[in-house]
Design a protein around this motif. Structure first.
Motif, PDB file in Angstrom:
ATOM      1  N   LEU A   1       0.676  -1.238  -0.085  1.00  0.00           N
ATOM      2  CA  LEU A   1      -0.042  -0.051   0.022  1.00  0.00           C
ATOM      3  C   LEU A   1       0.936   1.194   0.079  1.00  0.00           C
ATOM      4  O   LEU A   1       0.599   2.220  -0.637  1.00  0.00           O
ATOM      5  N   PHE A   2       1.954   1.291   0.772  1.00  0.00           N
ATOM      6  CA  PHE A   2       2.757   2.280   0.954  1.00  0.00           C
ATOM      7  C   PHE A   2       4.383   1.877   0.671  1.00  0.00           C
ATOM      8  O   PHE A   2       4.913   1.875   1.794  1.00  0.00           O
ATOM      9  N   PRO A   3       4.663   1.493  -0.629  1.00  0.00           N
ATOM     10  CA  PRO A   3       5.964   1.311  -0.779  1.00  0.00           C
ATOM     11  C   PRO A   3       7.304   1.965  -0.532  1.00  0.00           C
ATOM     12  O   PRO A   3       8.185   1.493  -0.280  1.00  0.00           O
ATOM     13  N   HIS A   4       6.996   3.252  -0.369  1.00  0.00           N
ATOM     14  CA  HIS A   4       8.137   4.021   0.235  1.00  0.00           C
ATOM     15  C   HIS A   4       8.020   4.159   1.835  1.00  0.00           C
ATOM     16  O   HIS A   4       9.247   4.762   2.223  1.00  0.00           O
ATOM     17  N   LEU A   5       7.107   3.944   2.589  1.00  0.00           N
ATOM     18  CA  LEU A   5       6.768   4.129   3.783  1.00  0.00           C
ATOM     19  C   LEU A   5       7.700   2.954   4.609  1.00  0.00           C
ATOM     20  O   LEU A   5       8.458   3.149   5.420  1.00  0.00           O
ATOM     21  N   VAL A   6       7.402   1.622   4.000  1.00  0.00           N
ATOM     22  CA  VAL A   6       7.666   0.646   4.771  1.00  0.00           C
ATOM     23  C   VAL A   6       8.511  -0.239   3.673  1.00  0.00           C
ATOM     24  O   VAL A   6       7.773  -0.655   2.674  1.00  0.00           O
ATOM     25  N   ILE A   7       9.828  -0.712   3.776  1.00  0.00           N
ATOM     26  CA  ILE A   7      10.441  -1.514   2.941  1.00  0.00           C
ATOM     27  C   ILE A   7      11.372  -2.602   3.610  1.00  0.00           C
ATOM     28  O   ILE A   7      11.711  -2.403   4.623  1.00  0.00           O
ATOM     29  N   PRO A   8      10.493  -3.942   3.518  1.00  0.00           N
ATOM     30  CA  PRO A   8      11.168  -4.863   4.067  1.00  0.00           C
ATOM     31  C   PRO A   8      12.714  -5.174   4.096  1.00  0.00           C
ATOM     32  O   PRO A   8      13.285  -4.694   3.026  1.00  0.00           O
ATOM     33  N   LEU A   9      13.199  -5.328   5.059  1.00  0.00           N
ATOM     34  CA  LEU A   9      14.864  -5.481   5.288  1.00  0.00           C
ATOM     35  C   LEU A   9      15.197  -6.013   4.173  1.00  0.00           C
ATOM     36  O   LEU A   9      16.350  -6.034   3.548  1.00  0.00           O
ATOM     37  N   TYR A  10      14.831  -7.499   3.753  1.00  0.00           N
ATOM     38  CA  TYR A  10      15.330  -8.310   2.815  1.00  0.00           C
ATOM     39  C   TYR A  10      15.289  -7.540   1.443  1.00  0.00           C
ATOM     40  O   TYR A  10      16.156  -7.760   0.623  1.00  0.00           O
ATOM     41  N   SER A  11      14.315  -6.832   1.001  1.00  0.00           N
ATOM     42  CA  SER A  11      14.225  -6.035  -0.243  1.00  0.00           C
ATOM     43  C   SER A  11      15.397  -4.963   0.083  1.00  0.00           C
ATOM     44  O   SER A  11      15.910  -4.689  -1.169  1.00  0.00           O
ATOM     45  N   MET A  12      15.548  -4.072   1.053  1.00  0.00           N
ATOM     46  CA  MET A  12      16.430  -3.402   1.069  1.00  0.00           C
ATOM     47  C   MET A  12      18.096  -3.887   1.084  1.00  0.00           C
ATOM     48  O   MET A  12      18.886  -3.350   0.285  1.00  0.00           O
ATOM     49  N   VAL A  13      18.167  -4.988   1.474  1.00  0.00           N
ATOM     50  CA  VAL A  13      19.599  -5.542   1.325  1.00  0.00           C
ATOM     51  C   VAL A  13      19.721  -6.285  -0.146  1.00  0.00           C
ATOM     52  O   VAL A  13      20.925  -5.997  -0.588  1.00  0.00           O
ATOM     53  N   SER A  14      18.986  -6.820  -0.395  1.00  0.00           N
ATOM     54  CA  SER A  14      19.001  -7.761  -1.820  1.00  0.00           C
ATOM     55  C   SER A  14      18.728  -7.199  -3.071  1.00  0.00           C
ATOM     56  O   SER A  14      19.188  -7.386  -4.342  1.00  0.00           O
ATOM     57  N   PHE A  15      17.567  -6.306  -3.079  1.00  0.00           N
ATOM     58  CA  PHE A  15      17.160  -5.564  -4.207  1.00  0.00           C
ATOM     59  C   PHE A  15      17.178  -4.015  -4.206  1.00  0.00           C
ATOM     60  O   PHE A  15      16.753  -3.433  -5.083  1.00  0.00           O
ATOM     61  N   SER A  16      18.085  -3.603  -3.511  1.00  0.00           N
ATOM     62  CA  SER A  16      18.761  -2.419  -3.688  1.00  0.00           C
ATOM     63  C   SER A  16      20.161  -2.229  -3.445  1.00  0.00           C
ATOM     64  O   SER A  16      20.874  -3.074  -2.997  1.00  0.00           O
ATOM     65  N   THR A  17      20.742  -0.917  -3.483  1.00  0.00           N
ATOM     66  CA  THR A  17      21.995  -0.601  -3.124  1.00  0.00           C
ATOM     67  C   THR A  17      22.019   0.420  -2.120  1.00  0.00           C
ATOM     68  O   THR A  17      23.109   1.059  -2.106  1.00  0.00           O
ATOM     69  N   ILE A  18      21.091   0.419  -1.214  1.00  0.00           N
ATOM     70  CA  ILE A  18      20.963   1.295  -0.224  1.00  0.00           C
ATOM     71  C   ILE A  18      22.112   0.858   0.710  1.00  0.00           C
ATOM     72  O   ILE A  18      22.374  -0.418   1.023  1.00  0.00           O
ATOM     73  N   PRO A  19      23.013   1.887   1.221  1.00  0.00           N
ATOM     74  CA  PRO A  19      24.073   1.399   2.161  1.00  0.00           C
ATOM     75  C   PRO A  19      23.521   0.387   3.410  1.00  0.00           C
ATOM     76  O   PRO A  19      22.338   0.593   4.023  1.00  0.00           O
ATOM     77  N   TYR A  20      24.262  -0.669   3.626  1.00  0.00           N
ATOM     78  CA  TYR A  20      23.727  -1.544   4.775  1.00  0.00           C
ATOM     79  C   TYR A  20      23.543  -0.887   5.951  1.00  0.00           C
ATOM     80  O   TYR A  20      22.499  -1.368   6.816  1.00  0.00           O
ATOM     81  N   SER A  21      24.308   0.089   6.543  1.00  0.00           N
ATOM     82  CA  SER A  21      24.239   0.718   7.644  1.00  0.00           C
ATOM     83  C   SER A  21      22.900   1.691   7.767  1.00  0.00           C
ATOM     84  O   SER A  21      22.126   1.606   8.867  1.00  0.00           O
ATOM     85  N   VAL A  22      22.523   2.137   6.356  1.00  0.00           N
ATOM     86  CA  VAL A  22      20.963   2.922   6.271  1.00  0.00           C
ATOM     87  C   VAL A  22      19.912   1.748   6.251  1.00  0.00           C
ATOM     88  O   VAL A  22      19.128   1.985   7.109  1.00  0.00           O
ATOM     89  N   ALA A  23      20.147   0.586   5.908  1.00  0.00           N
ATOM     90  CA  ALA A  23      19.012  -0.325   5.808  1.00  0.00           C
ATOM     91  C   ALA A  23      18.901  -0.716   7.139  1.00  0.00           C
ATOM     92  O   ALA A  23      17.546  -0.959   7.452  1.00  0.00           O
ATOM     93  N   ILE A  24      19.671  -1.018   7.988  1.00  0.00           N
ATOM     94  CA  ILE A  24      19.523  -1.548   9.402  1.00  0.00           C
ATOM     95  C   ILE A  24      19.188  -0.538  10.238  1.00  0.00           C
ATOM     96  O   ILE A  24      18.125  -0.960  11.174  1.00  0.00           O
ATOM     97  N   GLN A  25      19.577   0.745  10.214  1.00  0.00           N
ATOM     98  CA  GLN A  25      18.742   1.654  10.695  1.00  0.00           C
ATOM     99  C   GLN A  25      17.111   1.869  10.638  1.00  0.00           C
ATOM    100  O   GLN A  25      16.607   1.793  11.404  1.00  0.00           O
ATOM    101  N   ARG A  26      17.003   1.809   9.345  1.00  0.00           N
ATOM    102  CA  ARG A  26      15.723   2.005   8.676  1.00  0.00           C
ATOM    103  C   ARG A  26      14.843   0.658   9.370  1.00  0.00           C
ATOM    104  O   ARG A  26      13.544   0.713   9.713  1.00  0.00           O
ATOM    105  N   TRP A  27      15.461  -0.441   9.029  1.00  0.00           N
ATOM    106  CA  TRP A  27      14.765  -1.694   9.524  1.00  0.00           C
ATOM    107  C   TRP A  27      14.557  -1.754  11.234  1.00  0.00           C
ATOM    108  O   TRP A  27      13.265  -1.984  11.650  1.00  0.00           O
ATOM    109  N   HIS A  28      15.664  -1.238  11.968  1.00  0.00           N
ATOM    110  CA  HIS A  28      15.119  -1.062  13.342  1.00  0.00           C
ATOM    111  C   HIS A  28      13.615  -0.072  13.680  1.00  0.00           C
ATOM    112  O   HIS A  28      12.875  -0.358  14.428  1.00  0.00           O
ATOM    113  N   GLN A  29      13.859   1.036  13.000  1.00  0.00           N
ATOM    114  CA  GLN A  29      12.505   1.930  12.974  1.00  0.00           C
ATOM    115  C   GLN A  29      11.249   1.353  12.657  1.00  0.00           C
ATOM    116  O   GLN A  29      10.286   1.395  13.444  1.00  0.00           O
ATOM    117  N   GLN A  30      11.382   0.618  11.448  1.00  0.00           N
ATOM    118  CA  GLN A  30      10.219  -0.100  10.888  1.00  0.00           C
ATOM    119  C   GLN A  30       9.723  -0.988  11.889  1.00  0.00           C
ATOM    120  O   GLN A  30       8.455  -1.241  12.264  1.00  0.00           O
TER     121      GLN A  30
END
Length: 483
Positions: free
Chosen positions: A408-437
């Motif tokens: 429903l809101f693809p930019h509000l919540v992104i699953p951790l696996y998607s951030m790690v495997s299907f993007s080039t978002i820096p790992y440290s940013v991905a894990i920070q966002r995952w903790h918030q989510q």
């Protein structure tokens, strides 16, 4: 080029996946590249590494690094890969299966053969005029202040290498890293986990038409999670599956005989026995090595403008997120992006220095160390998820909720696996966002649970009042009737 300048030379130790890709990048920048490898040429030794490998999963970070060479490497390796769109979880003795998609958008990771990819990268590197590959050269020592390496050949001959930059891509037990530590204050954390692995194999099936086919659905990474141990199977282009059994060393040690082995598999992986075959299971289990798993975190990754370590030499990780190769490839891409940002040219000045190189390498360490440490930690977490959490109802419920919100809101919540495997978002940013989510989702689930509980109690009380009133009315009616 003036008389006071000369072309820069980089010496790369380790011609594995990351080292070979880095050689291509440096050659494309105009550097002269000397690439050294301890082992024989893998293209001539097809049995190299057999029985002790863990299959690779190529995802967006690795693909991005291959794509940036503009040599068609991405297309070449994808043609020889098998797309995996989901996990297939095998439960119980009956082998009940549950598919858990990696992405609601159909994104997938790619099962690739390590040797095939290494061969492809080595060949691409050798085709470049400025790259020279030296096989069967063992690094003995390094004088980093003089940018000098000493190697020993298979024949016992000493070879001295002089260069302007030394790159260590020589794996978790990096000799380059140990030599750097003699010259600098490098923090190094090395941690083994109490888990070993053993490679097994599911051969192809022969169909009614005589054609080979996969014995399992090939578009899944198959997992048999058993809480403290697990079996996985990853498809190969030749219709086989490479299986890896992960479990504590003590459990491996307790299986001493064929009867022990078959009893263990009958109890825990019964549906896998006919797939692997009893003879193959016995031979592979007792003859293949039992590998150990280590996490290594180094900081910083460079020694001034003299040397730098990348890939497993800088950040070895356990294989449970499938990011070891992808992270190493991204190291290469990020390194060269930073060299561009600092306008580092392949020219050595009259002072023997490469302009802005030190600043660029310092910047690389500052950027990359935190990301490398983040993915090392995530890889350890994913071991728990793969062997245990995937069977948990609460885990599956949260995954379902996360996917629904993401849809429903693809930019509000992104699953951790998607951030790690299907993007080039820096790992440290991905894990920070995952903790918030995770905090948001936990709060939402808690609020929803208590809200539902309160509504249930409220309805229950209302119903109770109605029942009691009805009972009173019935009692009065009976009393009046009797009277």
């Amino acid at each position: 080029m003036s008389d006071k300048e000369r072309k820069a030379v980089v010496s790369i130790v380790g011609a594995g996946l990351v080292g070979a890709l880095n050689a291509i990048y440096f050659a494309q920048r105009g550097w002269k590249v000397e690439l050294y490898e301890l082992r024989p040429d893998i293209r001539l030794n097809k049995e190299s590494g057999k029985g002790k490998s863990i299959n690779l999963a190529l995802s967006e970070r690795g693909l991005s690094a291959l794509r940036a060479t503009h040599l068609g490497l991405e297309d070449m390796i994808l043609e020889a890969s098998v797309p995996m769109k989901a996990r297939m979880v095998h439960f119980g003795k009956e082998g009940t299966q549950m598919s858990q998609p990696y992405s609601i958008h159909g994104q997938h990771i790619n099962a690739v053969d390590r040797a095939r990819l290494n061969e492809l990268l080595l060949t691409a590197a050798e085709l470049m005029d400025s790259v020279t590959v030296h096989f069967e050269h063992r690094l003995i020592q390094a004088d980093l202040d003089k940018n000098q390496l000493e190697f020993m050949t298979k024949e016992g001959k000493k070879v001295i290498d002089d260069s302007d930059l030394i790159v260590g891509a020589d794996g978790a037990y990096s000799k380059t890293r140990s030599q750097m530590m003699r010259h600098m204050r490098m923090n190094l954390n090395q941690e083994y986990i109490d888990t070993a692995y053993c490679e097994l194999m599911i051969p192809p099936e022969q169909g009614p038409d005589g054609q080979l086919r996969f014995a399992l659905d090939p578009h899944h990474l198959h997992i048999w999670p058993r809480h403290v141990f697990m079996l996985i199977a990853i498809p190969n282009p030749d219709f086989s599956f490479t299986c890896t059994l992960f479990m504590p060393f003590k459990m491996f040690e307790d299986i001493k005989t064929e009867d022990d082995l078959f009893e263990f598999f009958t109890e825990h992986f019964n549906d896998a026995i006919p797939l692997i075959g009893k003879e193959s299971l016995k031979d592979s289990y007792f003859h293949n090595p039992k590998g150990s798993l280590v996490t290594i975190k180094a900081s910083p990754h460079n020694y001034s403008d003299k040397s730098i370590i990348i890939g497993d030499a800088a950040h070895a990780m356990v294989p449970f997120y499938g990011q070891g190769m992808n992270c190493g490839f991204q190291d290469v891409e990020v390194l060269h992006e930073i060299l561009d940002q600092h306008s580092v040219l392949p020219m050595v000045g009259k002072d023997g220095k490469i302009k802005n190189l030190k600043e660029a390498l310092d910047d690389y360490s500052n950027v990359r160390v935190k990301d490398a440490h983040a993915i090392c930690d995530l890889a350890m977490y994913n071991y728990y998820e793969m062997r245990h959490a995937v069977t948990s109802l609460s885990f599956l419920a949260r995954k379902r909720l996360e996917s629904s919100i993401h849809a429903l809101f693809p930019h509000l919540v992104i699953p951790l696996y998607s951030m790690v495997s299907f993007s080039t978002i820096p790992y440290s940013v991905a894990i920070q966002r995952w903790h918030q989510q995770t905090r948001w989702l936990t709060l939402f689930m808690t609020t929803t649970t208590f809200g539902a509980l309160g509504l249930t109690v409220f309805i229950g009380l209302k119903c109770r009042d109605r029942v009691m009133n009805s009972f009173r009315e019935l009692t009065l009616s009976i009393h009046k009737f009797i009277c």
